[in-house]
Scaffold this motif. Structure first.
Motif, short mmCIF file in Angstrom:
data_model
loop_
_atom_site.label_atom_id
_atom_site.label_comp_id
_atom_site.label_asym_id
_atom_site.label_seq_id
_atom_site.Cartn_x
_atom_site.Cartn_y
_atom_site.Cartn_z
N ASN A 152 -74.25 -27.32 -29.98
CA ASN A 152 -75.31 -26.52 -29.37
C ASN A 152 -75.84 -27.12 -28.07
O ASN A 152 -76.61 -26.46 -27.36
CB ASN A 152 -76.47 -26.35 -30.35
N ALA A 153 -75.47 -28.35 -27.78
CA ALA A 153 -75.98 -29.00 -26.56
C ALA A 153 -75.13 -28.59 -25.35
O ALA A 153 -74.53 -29.42 -24.68
CB ALA A 153 -75.99 -30.51 -26.73
N THR A 154 -75.07 -27.29 -25.13
CA THR A 154 -74.32 -26.76 -24.00
C THR A 154 -75.19 -25.79 -23.23
O THR A 154 -76.23 -25.33 -23.71
CB THR A 154 -73.04 -26.05 -24.47
N GLY A 155 -74.75 -25.44 -22.04
CA GLY A 155 -75.54 -24.55 -21.20
C GLY A 155 -75.45 -23.10 -21.60
O GLY A 155 -76.30 -22.30 -21.20
N TYR B 138 -75.75 -21.78 -24.65
CA TYR B 138 -76.20 -21.69 -26.04
C TYR B 138 -76.77 -20.30 -26.33
O TYR B 138 -77.55 -19.75 -25.54
CB TYR B 138 -77.25 -22.75 -26.34
N VAL B 139 -76.36 -19.72 -27.45
CA VAL B 139 -76.88 -18.45 -27.91
C VAL B 139 -77.34 -18.65 -29.36
O VAL B 139 -76.57 -19.10 -30.21
CB VAL B 139 -75.81 -17.34 -27.85
#
Length: 394
Positions: A354-357, A359-360
């Protein structure tokens, strides 16, 4: 026109009446043609106006309006009652029968000599499932048993030698005592003759003989002590050999236990009650350790239901559950056994990062273990679909 028609018209006054009737009609027609833009009297009269909107519709169809109002009220009341009832339950169609299947695989290698079960057969704990060739393992058991007997014989032989050596030690002790007594006598004799020689009462030869006898008796005592010490040391050696023989006995016993275990492992037994599935073993096939030849599905099963995390607010361990099994169309009572400490994706092989740009946020599913109050009277297997309904409000 014929003569008869003329006579009939004159007698009846036909031409007059016809002319008198046609003139007003012609005048009215001429008036309409002369003023085409002017509406007629019938057109000039205002038409009756119909009531517009919902009120007009209700006035036109009063019975239908009453029926519609009743239906709407019934729908509202029914919706409220349904919501008041449905909010007491939480259900999920993402639920399946689950269990811990057992892979039946041999722990020893060899050719399969017997398969005692068939596909989908129900077995009980301890039932014989398959047999592997036992000849090599029986030979290993016999060899280990022979080594145990050999070690025990060695221990008995060493103990007998120690007993014999103890007898030699006692004999050596007696020889030491005899040598000590002889030395004491020789010492007294030597001392007495030496004194007599000094006083001139005895001969020098006898004094020398006493001195020689004293020296001989002293040497004999030293020899007896040395023999006694050697006998003692031999006992220590025999005791060390005895310990070695005992160690060999323990090794032989351990080898015998391992051989017995390997012999027992040639018989594959059912570890629990269950049903046979995915049977691949056959007579004559070579079985290898770790290679599954069948799968045992235990009869004790439960339900793994993946509820949305938004459904867990009022869910607690021990709450009653109605379990509907799709395959049989039946429902069975159960209860919540436990709730997993984390979502299903957290324990997957590739958990979500989830530590991405990009994220949904997605509603996660949390596995909940549900157990039956009593074992169902139908055959259930892992993967079968169910629909559990949890009573979150009593």
């Amino acid at each position: 026109m014929s003569a008869a028609d003329v006579i009939s018209a004159k007698g009846d006054g036909g031409p007059r009446s016809t002319q008198s009737q046609d003139v007003p009609a012609l005048r009215e027609t001429d008036r309409r043609e002369a003023r085409p833009d002017q509406p007629t009297r019938e057109a000039e009269a205002p038409a009756p106006q119909k009531p517009a909107g919902l009120r007009g519709l209700i006035r036109q169809h009063p019975i239908a309006a009453i029926v519609g109002a009743v239906l709407i009220a019934a729908a509202i009341v029914g919706g409220i009652l349904w919501w008041l009832h449905a909010r007491n339950f939480e259900s999920s169609d993402d639920a399946f029968i689950d269990t811990r299947t057992v892979l039946i695989s041999p722990q020893v290698s060899g050719a399969i000599t017997g398969v005692n079960v068939t596909d989908n057969q129900i077995v009980k704990a301890g039932d014989l499932l398959a047999t592997i060739d036992q000849r090599d393992y029986k030979a290993a058991v016999d060899q280990a048993a022979a080594q145990i007997l050999q070690a025990q014989a060695s221990i008995a032989d060493i103990e007998a030698q120690i007993g014999a050596q103890q007898a030699q030690i006692q004999q050596a002790n007696q020889q030491v005592q005899e040598a000590q007594a002889a030395l004491n006598f020789a010492t007294d004799e030597n001392q007495r003759y030496q004194e007599l020689v000094q006083k001139g009462a005895g001969t020098v030869q006898r004094a020398q003989q006493a001195q020689s006898d004293f020296t001989s008796k002293k040497a004999a005592l030293d020899a007896a002590n040395a023999a006694k010490l050697a006998a003692d040391r031999q006992v220590d050696v025999l005791r060390a050999k005895g310990e070695q023989a005992k160690a060999q006995l323990q090794a032989a016993q351990a080898q015998k236990e391992q051989a017995d275990a390997n012999l027992q492992r040639t018989q594959l037994l059912a570890p629990t009650d269950g049903r046979i599935a995915k049977l691949t073993g056959a007579v004559g096939a070579l079985a290898s350790p770790g290679q599954a030849i069948m799968v045992l599905v235990p009869l004790d099963v439960w339900v793994t239901a993946n509820f949305k995390e938004t459904q867990l607010e009022l869910m607690r361990v021990g709450q009653p559950v109605d379990i509907h099994i799709d395959a049989y169309g039946k429902s069975y009572p159960g209860h919540i056994n436990s709730i997993q400490a984390g979502s299903g994706t957290a324990f997957s092989l590739l958990p979500a990062e989830n530590a991405t740009g990009n994220y949904v946020k997605v509603v996660q599913r949390v596995p909940v273990k549900i157990t039956f109050d009593q074992r169902p009277d139908v055959e259930l297997g892992p993967g079968m679909s169910v629909v559990p309904r949890v009573t979150v409000r009593p």
